[in-house]
Design an enzyme around this catalytic site. Sequence first.
Site, PDB file in Angstrom:
ATOM      1  NE  ARG A 144      -5.148  -2.925   5.889  1.00 51.62           N
ATOM      2  CZ  ARG A 144      -4.262  -3.631   6.278  1.00 51.62           C
ATOM      3  NH1 ARG A 144      -3.073  -3.337   6.020  1.00 51.62           N
ATOM      4  NH2 ARG A 144      -4.511  -4.535   7.358  1.00 51.62           N
ATOM      5  CE1 TYR A 147     -10.466 -10.404   4.208  1.00 46.93           C
ATOM      6  CE2 TYR A 147      -9.952  -8.779   5.604  1.00 46.93           C
ATOM      7  CZ  TYR A 147     -10.189 -10.170   5.213  1.00 46.93           C
ATOM      8  OH  TYR A 147     -10.318 -11.068   6.584  1.00 46.93           O
ATOM      9  CG  ASN A 176      -4.576  -8.515  13.885  1.00 48.24           C
ATOM     10  OD1 ASN A 176      -5.664  -7.679  13.931  1.00 48.24           O
ATOM     11  ND2 ASN A 176      -3.689  -8.563  13.189  1.00 48.24           N
ATOM     12  CB  VAL A 189       2.989  -9.280  11.711  1.00 43.53           C
ATOM     13  CG1 VAL A 189       1.996  -9.876  12.798  1.00 43.53           C
ATOM     14  CG2 VAL A 189       4.311  -8.971  12.502  1.00 43.53           C
ATOM     15  CE1 TYR A 206       7.551  -5.795   6.232  1.00 48.34           C
ATOM     16  CE2 TYR A 206       4.837  -6.141   6.157  1.00 48.34           C
ATOM     17  CZ  TYR A 206       6.178  -6.640   5.648  1.00 48.34           C
ATOM     18  OH  TYR A 206       6.254  -7.763   5.044  1.00 48.34           O
ATOM     19  N   GLY A 207       7.762  -0.164   9.041  1.00 34.75           N
ATOM     20  CA  GLY A 207       7.654   1.058  10.014  1.00 34.75           C
ATOM     21  C   GLY A 207       8.558   1.137  10.888  1.00 34.75           C
ATOM     22  CG  ASP A 208       8.063   3.505  14.486  1.00 32.85           C
ATOM     23  OD1 ASP A 208       7.088   2.717  14.530  1.00 32.85           O
ATOM     24  OD2 ASP A 208       8.225   4.786  14.786  1.00 32.85           O
ATOM     25  N   PRO A 274      -3.160  -0.078   9.471  1.00 28.31           N
ATOM     26  CG  PRO A 274      -5.336  -1.061   9.735  1.00 28.31           C
ATOM     27  CD  PRO A 274      -3.862  -1.019   8.831  1.00 28.31           C
TER      28      PRO A 274
END
Length: 313
Positions: A144, A147, A176, A189, A206-208, A274
């Site tokens: 990242r 950026y 966001n 997302v 993504y992830g949980d 994050p």
Amino acid sequence: MSVCLVTGGAGFIGSHLCEYLLERGHKVICIDNLITGDLKNIKNLSKLGDFNFINRDICEITGLDETHIDYIYHLASPASPDDFTRLSEEILRVGSIGTMNMLTLAVNKRARILYASSSEVYGDAMQHPQSETYWGNCNPIGIRSTYDESKRFSEACMMAFHRKYDIDVRIARIFNTYGPKMRPDDGRVIPNFITQALKGEPLTIYGDGSQMRSFCYVSDMVKGLVKMMESDYHLPVNLGNPNEITIMELAVIICEIMDREPDYKFLPLPEDDPKRRLPDISVAKEILGWSPQVDIKDGLEKTIEHFSRMFSL
Ligand code: UDP
């Protein structure tokens, strides 16, 4: 009537900003090299007022020597995490050479300049909510970093030019943001979930899905940017929605609005994603009298309507 230059004006937030400025009677010059912007986003804008589009990379010569400019809204940059590696060099260039070029233009024109910075300057924050005084927790060499560092470098440029040349600067730290005109394939997302739901595919978590974000509808964001430009405050200001939700909660809301049975596919969490991002907007409230007004369900309905229309064409 003022003359406003909008870099990245054919992009998602930029095109909404151009429209809002035109509706308020300003002349708008939009510069975009269309690497992530789209002509479709600005196709009807000349009907609203005095609108000019220039297809140009702001890292090259600006060519605006004869043009009077009052305000520069500098939004140009690819902005989706998917772009951070795909367009790494372009991001680093626009956040360094592009920003320096726009600052030089501001000095020459004695124009006021607003920089669209990002909550990414806080990295994977260790402080919640993030206030403007927090210096962040960024990995300077991670995926990242193109950026994050381009935004941090640009902020440093803004303040350096302000101190050295006494130009009038504004730094908006944008959290966001979502709404119509996002690229359906930009990898973020909300476009991902909506397009997946429209195609009858499982939503990719993504992830949980326990990571948290707060989503600001684009019309609120654009009003905040203009209020900032019109203010007399030159230090960074967070602009974002302070209502936090998990990514899993977001998926549930989108399935509910779209009347879909929940269907998820769990994928690995990207590097340095994050865990939590939440703006402290007390400065925006106090200095600008600004806070977001659009509820997430209303904003998502409008966004879903937009994507559904695109898909039915
Ligand atoms: N995300 C997800 N599924 C997707 C795209 C993103 O679960 O299809 C997660 C991503 O890992 C992040 C959050 O949603 O935790 C917001 O991602 P986005 O790319 O929209 O923006 P970011 O906040 O990371 O800049």
